[in-house]
Design a protein around this motif. Sequence first.
Motif, short mmCIF file in Angstrom:
data_model
loop_
_atom_site.label_atom_id
_atom_site.label_comp_id
_atom_site.label_asym_id
_atom_site.label_seq_id
_atom_site.Cartn_x
_atom_site.Cartn_y
_atom_site.Cartn_z
N ILE A 2 21.69 32.34 -28.68
CA ILE A 2 21.14 31.15 -28.03
C ILE A 2 20.88 31.48 -26.56
CG2 ILE A 2 21.55 28.72 -27.47
CD1 ILE A 2 21.62 29.23 -30.46
N THR A 4 19.69 30.08 -22.92
CA THR A 4 19.42 28.87 -22.14
C THR A 4 18.73 29.26 -20.84
OG1 THR A 4 21.43 27.90 -23.04
CG2 THR A 4 20.47 26.81 -21.13
N LYS A 6 17.08 28.37 -17.06
CA LYS A 6 17.35 27.44 -15.97
C LYS A 6 16.32 26.32 -15.97
CE LYS A 6 20.08 30.34 -13.02
NZ LYS A 6 19.98 31.42 -12.07
N PHE A 39 16.44 28.42 -26.27
CA PHE A 39 15.88 29.08 -27.47
C PHE A 39 16.98 29.40 -28.44
CE2 PHE A 39 13.66 32.18 -24.36
CZ PHE A 39 12.74 31.23 -23.99
N ASP A 49 20.32 43.12 -26.35
CA ASP A 49 21.38 43.29 -25.36
C ASP A 49 21.47 42.00 -24.55
OD1 ASP A 49 23.00 43.94 -23.23
OD2 ASP A 49 22.24 45.98 -23.07
N LYS A 51 23.27 41.05 -22.14
CA LYS A 51 23.35 41.16 -20.69
C LYS A 51 22.00 41.48 -20.06
CE LYS A 51 28.17 42.41 -20.57
NZ LYS A 51 29.03 43.61 -20.63
N GLN A 52 21.18 42.24 -20.79
CA GLN A 52 19.84 42.53 -20.25
C GLN A 52 19.03 41.24 -20.13
OE1 GLN A 52 17.73 45.61 -22.38
NE2 GLN A 52 15.90 45.38 -21.11
N GLU A 54 20.28 38.24 -19.79
CA GLU A 54 20.88 37.42 -18.74
C GLU A 54 20.49 37.90 -17.34
OE1 GLU A 54 24.88 35.15 -19.54
OE2 GLU A 54 25.17 37.25 -20.03
N ALA A 55 20.05 39.16 -17.24
CA ALA A 55 19.67 39.69 -15.93
C ALA A 55 18.45 38.97 -15.36
CB ALA A 55 19.38 41.19 -16.03
N ASN A 56 17.67 38.35 -16.24
CA ASN A 56 16.51 37.60 -15.77
C ASN A 56 16.99 36.39 -14.98
OD1 ASN A 56 14.30 35.62 -15.74
ND2 ASN A 56 13.27 37.16 -16.99
N GLU A 60 19.86 30.98 -17.69
CA GLU A 60 21.15 30.41 -17.31
C GLU A 60 22.29 31.17 -18.00
OE1 GLU A 60 21.71 27.84 -15.21
OE2 GLU A 60 23.87 27.80 -15.55
N VAL A 63 24.36 33.17 -25.39
CA VAL A 63 25.55 33.10 -26.23
C VAL A 63 25.25 33.71 -27.59
CG1 VAL A 63 27.15 31.51 -27.39
CG2 VAL A 63 26.32 30.98 -25.10
N ARG A 64 26.12 34.61 -28.01
CA ARG A 64 25.97 35.20 -29.35
C ARG A 64 26.57 34.25 -30.38
NH1 ARG A 64 24.24 39.93 -30.50
NH2 ARG A 64 24.09 41.50 -28.88
#
Lengths: 338, 338, 338, 338
Positions: A2, A4, A6, A39, A49, A51-52, A54-56, A60, A63-64
């Motif tokens: 999932i 999220t 911002k 999404f 990945d 974390k990749q 989330e780097a954007n 926000e 979650v796996r």
Amino acid sequence: MIITMKKDAPKEEIDRIIQSIENKGLNVNMISGTNYNVFGVVGDTTILDAKQIEANKHVENVVRVAAPYKKVNRLFHPEDSIIDVAGIKVGGKENIVVIGGPCSVEGQEQITEIAKEVKAAGGVMLRGGAYKPRTSPYAFQGMGSEGIKCMVNARKATGLPIVSEIMSIDKIDEFVENVDLIQVGARNMQNFDLLKALGKINKPILLKRGLSNTIEEWLMSAEYIMAGGNENVILCERGIRTFEKYTRNTLDLSVVPIVKKKSHLPIIIDPSHATGDWELVESMSLAAIAAGADGLIIEVHNCPECAWSDGMQSLKPERFAEVIRKGRAIAQVIGRDI
Amino acid sequence: MIITMKKDAPKEEIDRIIQSIENKGLNVNMISGTNYNVFGVVGDTTILDAKQIEANKHVENVVRVAAPYKKVNRLFHPEDSIIDVAGIKVGGKENIVVIGGPCSVEGQEQITEIAKEVKAAGGVMLRGGAYKPRTSPYAFQGMGSEGIKCMVNARKATGLPIVSEIMSIDKIDEFVENVDLIQVGARNMQNFDLLKALGKINKPILLKRGLSNTIEEWLMSAEYIMAGGNENVILCERGIRTFEKYTRNTLDLSVVPIVKKKSHLPIIIDPSHATGDWELVESMSLAAIAAGADGLIIEVHNCPECAWSDGMQSLKPERFAEVIRKGRAIAQVIGRDI
Amino acid sequence: MIITMKKDAPKEEIDRIIQSIENKGLNVNMISGTNYNVFGVVGDTTILDAKQIEANKHVENVVRVAAPYKKVNRLFHPEDSIIDVAGIKVGGKENIVVIGGPCSVEGQEQITEIAKEVKAAGGVMLRGGAYKPRTSPYAFQGMGSEGIKCMVNARKATGLPIVSEIMSIDKIDEFVENVDLIQVGARNMQNFDLLKALGKINKPILLKRGLSNTIEEWLMSAEYIMAGGNENVILCERGIRTFEKYTRNTLDLSVVPIVKKKSHLPIIIDPSHATGDWELVESMSLAAIAAGADGLIIEVHNCPECAWSDGMQSLKPERFAEVIRKGRAIAQVIGRDI
Amino acid sequence: MIITMKKDAPKEEIDRIIQSIENKGLNVNMISGTNYNVFGVVGDTTILDAKQIEANKHVENVVRVAAPYKKVNRLFHPEDSIIDVAGIKVGGKENIVVIGGPCSVEGQEQITEIAKEVKAAGGVMLRGGAYKPRTSPYAFQGMGSEGIKCMVNARKATGLPIVSEIMSIDKIDEFVENVDLIQVGARNMQNFDLLKALGKINKPILLKRGLSNTIEEWLMSAEYIMAGGNENVILCERGIRTFEKYTRNTLDLSVVPIVKKKSHLPIIIDPSHATGDWELVESMSLAAIAAGADGLIIEVHNCPECAWSDGMQSLKPERFAEVIRKGRAIAQVIGRDI
């Protein structure tokens, strides 16, 4: 998975992310919330990945939903795995194994003597460290190859399969040749090069949980070994590090039902390292059996106060026998046996 | 070392312990309490194993008064150690070093480009991982030797010394030949075989604190390297594991004054891994300098959202330059400079 | 108490400290080490404040040898305390008590219905929260006095003594009048004003361990209640906070043998709050009994998915009965009974 | 809020959950995954209880996307809150406040003398405990009302607003009448009855973080006070409990940028309790300012070794003045002032 976004994520950025995920063959479903866009990603998300993504800076969080491990996962392997260690079966619904022996091998006479006591008490494998991870460079570092030879001789004398800890890739040949169950210690649980190397052999591996590793990280380390091709992994809980000072570590017995739910691998408990205190070992051993563990690995020494390491947490052979007697009675109550 | 006997310890047992300690050349002083008997042991107690003594069932507990480390100890080496990394001095009262670069080397163009940006911003060394410790076996594991070659070329292009993480003893020759500052990652802080091997070379070592290791254990790991003969050790705090969920780890900045008090070794801070979030890096970098750290190691990437690992915690070069600008002003307030 | 002075402590400062301790009627013995001077203090050291002594800049550290608790201490009260809760005996070598009931009282019908089920299954006390500590001010805060009345009626209907949590001193009269076993929740374990007030009544207290409190702090909180004159204290472990994410808390079962060794007070286990997951409750309940606990407090709800709080960790009555059946068999193996 | 159903959840159960959420005025969007069904819930999800939904055995897990706090949330209050404490402004972009004083009030002369020193050094408020939370019932418990009176007199003598800790609801009138900034200590951070009572007054509250509470729980406790109507809340970090033994607690400075991002409330740092060691206070104070904190609360005592509590972590007035001098220079570098 999932994702999220911002609140103020620009539409073109959202589209760009969706596009990059769909390019990997996954599907994306969109939810628009009050303050967020979310999404859902559908498909084999282990290839993404988190974390990749989330780097954007417009994301926000991520979650796996699905677990990140596959070969370890009970979802895809519903039956219990039973691991064969030189004829001893570990895992499954019925049998519970008890492994005993000293922290360190200190000499041929010591280890053979203890091996006989372990066997007499009802233990089915012999533990003994030849290569020892010690906090201080000035402490006894183990007998090394000589210690492995003593273990092999103790096996000859008693028939008990032997368990010993490997600390380095360059010893793999020695361990494959001599040791029946190769232990990866807590400090090496995330020594990934070692795990990869052990994935290429077919000896059973006893994978201890790192002293501050989550269950998920532990299962991922098992996944490293299994992904390499070696599916003979036994998990071992030996206490985690917490703020408590009256015990060396905190034994986390809730891992037993959790591991049973998440994975098909066997799990055994090490009450000696978990507590660091022989007076707590019997109590925690019986609790482990009642909790559903597949086995115990207990430190046994015929002279704890002369032990070269960890004597404080070692049982004398007669107390070890007592633990097995009581443990067997509890095992029978829950439909198992030692 | 203070040894407390249990209330009911028999006299002959007390005498036996005193005898065994005196046989090692140490002196024993006795205190009789209301409910306890207490010894003080005088002399070089690093040769005693506290746990072995505690294994005696008549012993209540054992407390070390003197620190268990020697070469690391400021008591025996009052001046700051200054470590030379290919001409860059780390440690001492004046200079603060800033190291920048990506989590992973992803290709020649990427690393050379970032190296130039790091240099332009005021960074004095280049970091970049070629061998990557990853929780998942399915995640990118680093470019390996190819990555080291890219780092070497980036050094040629910029003159910046290079820092990279070693994960296994069998890569030591490659690292000694090519890398200026060899990093031991948090997961390998207690990979004692690796530490011993690094004690035999003379390249500087960047020793990261394990994610749940005490400061004392960390200093003992430095002692392993120094005891082997390599005194070029730089310590690096990168966050510890706690219950908090808003940060990946908890950055423990109080280690800076503690390490300065206990040891003469330099200490630098990694705010990127500590927080796992680029938005926190500037704030924690400035705090580290104000706290007295000897340097920073910061993840820098020219396209964090395309990074193959840990983009989430990477700064863009312009923000990295900004951190150095602000950090320099703070350094000057406390009589240092970047 | 052992006091270690710094290497360079001036003699007059050492004399001053010795003098101030001797003025309190204690004796001081001196040990001179290589790098340190060490005192042993002999006498009732609970009257000394270790931190005040450590505040002296010439003092390196202070270590307590004797435990800081007295009334709680098994050393001065060797037999097990047995606490009488409205006729139910808690503690001792033989009996194990099981307490059941919902997290929150939700209405008369609900609580009476569950009370009957708890009794039918073999439970001997009824739990139910009327005043609820909730992280969010927007969550259900409990029925308050109305809830206590419902509990009282459920007791009338079944004869089961009732257990409920007190959150504030101003409710003490209500609890003394109505509740048989007054629970102090984990978040109030160090609400010292509340503990002092509970020390002045003579109703039994169920003192839960704080989610990150050491065993020593927990025993000191029990000491607060006992020092006030109320010696009817039952300890309850309900999990501690760690880094692990698969469970709400980490159940620390090693407290059972430790508390038995250090103290004479009974100890019971709350597997529901410890795990936060009903699927783990049976396993942890059996483990607690095998470990030697004096009882269990388990959340039971006839419709967990409709529960107003903590339904996720509640057992249905039939599973609760199953836990008691299996638990009884294990209790009998170790010479006890439920 | 994202709800993930188990793989085998029956359709009628899914429909039942969707219905119950829609009945509360929220919208539900559905995603079908390979092994899971996932809902996204859209609307004001603070009214939903995640744990109640998770109690349904067909639900795999529930993840909150939106923060569970509202009044504390910067999303709905973008400007910094500036709290007025008897004329002293706390928070905002410019000013940093420094509060000083002893751990405990010990007498009129002591507190007035220290108050003058605090003022002379540049401190703008006086701290001093009259009601003291102490682990041991045998330790000094504070002067109580007498101590509050001494604080009031010290204010008269210096003009400094006063800060003191409240431990119990029944003292609220005394605190409202006499104290300018009412402190809730770490041990009472989740004493919800106290928080609710403080929500009904309009004096500013200094809310310390609990020693093992997450930032989210801390913000939720602030939400309790604000939801009651009192919006004058100042947050205070004072160290968290970890495994490290060289410091009393671990100061978590990363909370500064996180709190600034998540909330509009001011945040100050208590380096004295965080470290438990006066030798670390200067270093951590400067780090806190560099990190962006809005203030410091520091223990100051004119005779630390005679202090009745926590002398070990107290600064002498001249060192306190030194911290302010250096702190001011760092504040000016980042565009603020003390």
